[in-house]
Design a protein around this motif. Structure first.
Motif, PDB file in Angstrom:
ATOM      1  N   SER A 178       0.845  -1.188   0.000  1.00 33.43           N
ATOM      2  CA  SER A 178       0.000   0.000   0.000  1.00 33.43           C
ATOM      3  C   SER A 178       0.884   1.243   0.000  1.00 33.43           C
ATOM      4  O   SER A 178       1.929   1.257   0.653  1.00 33.43           O
ATOM      5  CB  SER A 178      -0.846   0.025   1.271  1.00 33.43           C
ATOM      6  OG  SER A 178      -2.187   0.037   0.969  1.00 33.43           O
ATOM      7  N   ARG A 179       0.468   2.270  -0.726  1.00 32.10           N
ATOM      8  CA  ARG A 179       1.283   3.490  -0.791  1.00 32.10           C
ATOM      9  C   ARG A 179       1.463   4.154   0.571  1.00 32.10           C
ATOM     10  O   ARG A 179       2.414   4.889   0.768  1.00 32.10           O
ATOM     11  CB  ARG A 179       0.723   4.465  -1.828  1.00 32.10           C
ATOM     12  CG  ARG A 179      -0.387   5.345  -1.412  1.00 32.10           C
ATOM     13  CD  ARG A 179      -0.825   6.375  -2.452  1.00 32.10           C
ATOM     14  NE  ARG A 179      -1.193   5.781  -3.717  1.00 32.10           N
ATOM     15  CZ  ARG A 179      -0.453   5.843  -4.833  1.00 32.10           C
ATOM     16  NH1 ARG A 179       0.662   6.510  -4.844  1.00 32.10           N
ATOM     17  NH2 ARG A 179      -0.856   5.244  -5.931  1.00 32.10           N
ATOM     18  N   THR A 180       0.581   3.847   1.536  1.00 30.20           N
ATOM     19  CA  THR A 180       0.682   4.469   2.859  1.00 30.20           C
ATOM     20  C   THR A 180       1.545   3.669   3.836  1.00 30.20           C
ATOM     21  O   THR A 180       1.758   4.107   4.966  1.00 30.20           O
ATOM     22  CB  THR A 180      -0.719   4.655   3.466  1.00 30.20           C
ATOM     23  OG1 THR A 180      -1.366   3.381   3.530  1.00 30.20           O
ATOM     24  CG2 THR A 180      -1.555   5.627   2.631  1.00 30.20           C
ATOM     25  N   SER A 181       2.036   2.502   3.409  1.00 28.32           N
ATOM     26  CA  SER A 181       2.858   1.682   4.310  1.00 28.32           C
ATOM     27  C   SER A 181       4.172   2.399   4.615  1.00 28.32           C
ATOM     28  O   SER A 181       4.659   3.217   3.831  1.00 28.32           O
ATOM     29  CB  SER A 181       3.149   0.311   3.689  1.00 28.32           C
ATOM     30  OG  SER A 181       4.037   0.442   2.587  1.00 28.32           O
ATOM     31  N   ARG A 182       4.764   2.094   5.742  1.00 18.35           N
ATOM     32  CA  ARG A 182       6.045   2.691   6.131  1.00 18.35           C
ATOM     33  C   ARG A 182       7.111   2.371   5.088  1.00 18.35           C
ATOM     34  O   ARG A 182       7.906   3.223   4.704  1.00 18.35           O
ATOM     35  CB  ARG A 182       6.447   2.200   7.530  1.00 18.35           C
ATOM     36  CG  ARG A 182       7.850   2.496   7.993  1.00 18.35           C
ATOM     37  CD  ARG A 182       8.383   3.899   7.785  1.00 18.35           C
ATOM     38  NE  ARG A 182       7.635   4.948   8.410  1.00 18.35           N
ATOM     39  CZ  ARG A 182       7.770   6.251   8.077  1.00 18.35           C
ATOM     40  NH1 ARG A 182       8.625   6.636   7.154  1.00 18.35           N
ATOM     41  NH2 ARG A 182       7.047   7.151   8.666  1.00 18.35           N
ATOM     42  N   LYS A 183       7.142   1.134   4.594  1.00 13.64           N
ATOM     43  CA  LYS A 183       8.173   0.757   3.615  1.00 13.64           C
ATOM     44  C   LYS A 183       8.042   1.585   2.343  1.00 13.64           C
ATOM     45  O   LYS A 183       9.040   2.049   1.790  1.00 13.64           O
ATOM     46  CB  LYS A 183       8.168  -0.744   3.332  1.00 13.64           C
ATOM     47  CG  LYS A 183       6.872  -1.325   2.826  1.00 13.64           C
ATOM     48  CD  LYS A 183       6.954  -2.842   2.788  1.00 13.64           C
ATOM     49  CE  LYS A 183       5.601  -3.491   2.612  1.00 13.64           C
ATOM     50  NZ  LYS A 183       4.789  -3.447   3.824  1.00 13.64           N
ATOM     51  N   ALA A 184       6.816   1.790   1.868  1.00 16.36           N
ATOM     52  CA  ALA A 184       6.598   2.603   0.664  1.00 16.36           C
ATOM     53  C   ALA A 184       6.981   4.053   0.921  1.00 16.36           C
ATOM     54  O   ALA A 184       7.608   4.693   0.075  1.00 16.36           O
ATOM     55  CB  ALA A 184       5.147   2.501   0.212  1.00 16.36           C
ATOM     56  N   ARG A 185       6.639   4.565   2.067  1.00 15.84           N
ATOM     57  CA  ARG A 185       6.995   5.963   2.384  1.00 15.84           C
ATOM     58  C   ARG A 185       8.494   6.130   2.514  1.00 15.84           C
ATOM     59  O   ARG A 185       9.052   7.156   2.111  1.00 15.84           O
ATOM     60  CB  ARG A 185       6.270   6.412   3.652  1.00 15.84           C
ATOM     61  CG  ARG A 185       4.755   6.516   3.436  1.00 15.84           C
ATOM     62  CD  ARG A 185       4.057   7.037   4.648  1.00 15.84           C
ATOM     63  NE  ARG A 185       4.647   6.410   5.832  1.00 15.84           N
ATOM     64  CZ  ARG A 185       4.062   6.259   6.992  1.00 15.84           C
ATOM     65  NH1 ARG A 185       2.871   6.701   7.194  1.00 15.84           N
ATOM     66  NH2 ARG A 185       4.648   5.670   7.989  1.00 15.84           N
ATOM     67  N   ASN A 186       9.191   5.111   3.067  1.00 20.05           N
ATOM     68  CA  ASN A 186      10.655   5.198   3.158  1.00 20.05           C
ATOM     69  C   ASN A 186      11.272   5.285   1.766  1.00 20.05           C
ATOM     70  O   ASN A 186      12.175   6.091   1.520  1.00 20.05           O
ATOM     71  CB  ASN A 186      11.228   3.981   3.894  1.00 20.05           C
ATOM     72  CG  ASN A 186      10.925   3.982   5.373  1.00 20.05           C
ATOM     73  OD1 ASN A 186      10.523   4.989   5.944  1.00 20.05           O
ATOM     74  ND2 ASN A 186      11.102   2.839   6.000  1.00 20.05           N
ATOM     75  N   VAL A 187      10.796   4.443   0.849  1.00 20.83           N
ATOM     76  CA  VAL A 187      11.329   4.448  -0.512  1.00 20.83           C
ATOM     77  C   VAL A 187      10.974   5.766  -1.211  1.00 20.83           C
ATOM     78  O   VAL A 187      11.822   6.381  -1.864  1.00 20.83           O
ATOM     79  CB  VAL A 187      10.821   3.228  -1.313  1.00 20.83           C
ATOM     80  CG1 VAL A 187      11.215   3.330  -2.778  1.00 20.83           C
ATOM     81  CG2 VAL A 187      11.364   1.938  -0.700  1.00 20.83           C
TER      82      VAL A 187
END
Length: 133
Positions: free
Chosen positions: A54-63
């Motif tokens: 999901s775009r709101t996940s921490r991993k996506a936000r980190n990237v």
């Protein structure tokens, strides 16, 4: 043990096709590691690993926070004495064709993913391969 990403043997490639849960390690904005379980697919022909999320996940936000130059990351899977880590640079992709391709690859290795209108792909250009398969 390091491997040439362009010359991986059949056993090693088979290990990356088997159903295993992996971990993805990214860096938070403060530099601390963020490690989470993920499903990952690996395309050795292009040297690309993909994680759907999901775009709101921490991993996506980190990237995403790393911008277009990408973020150094690692994905790792373990099965007893067999293990492998793929290291590379991750970017966030949200183009519908890229998301659909990643979902198809995920379904081949794991199962059909649930509907998620906020789905994005963490696309990793693999630069280094470690492991023993």
């Amino acid at each position: 043990m390091a491997h040439d990403p362009r010359e991986l043997d059949d056993a090693f490639l088979a290990f990356w096709r088997e159903r295993h849960i992996s971990t993805l390690t990214t860096a938070r904005p403060d530099g601390t590691p963020h490690v989470v379980p993920v499903g990952v697919t690996f395309d050795p022909a292009t040297g690309t690993a993909r994680v759907i999320t999901s775009r709101t996940s921490r991993k996506a936000r980190n990237v995403a926070a790393a911008g277009p130059e990408g973020l150094p990351v690692a994905v790792c899977q373990v099965d007893r004495a067999r293990w492998s880590t793929l290291e590379g640079t991750a970017v966030l992709r949200d183009e519908p064709a890229q998301v659909a391709d990643a979902e198809r690859r995920y379904a081949e290795r794991y199962r059909t993913p649930r509907e998620n209108p906020d789905r994005v792909v963490i696309e990793i250009t693999v630069r280094r391969v470690l492991g023993r398969a």
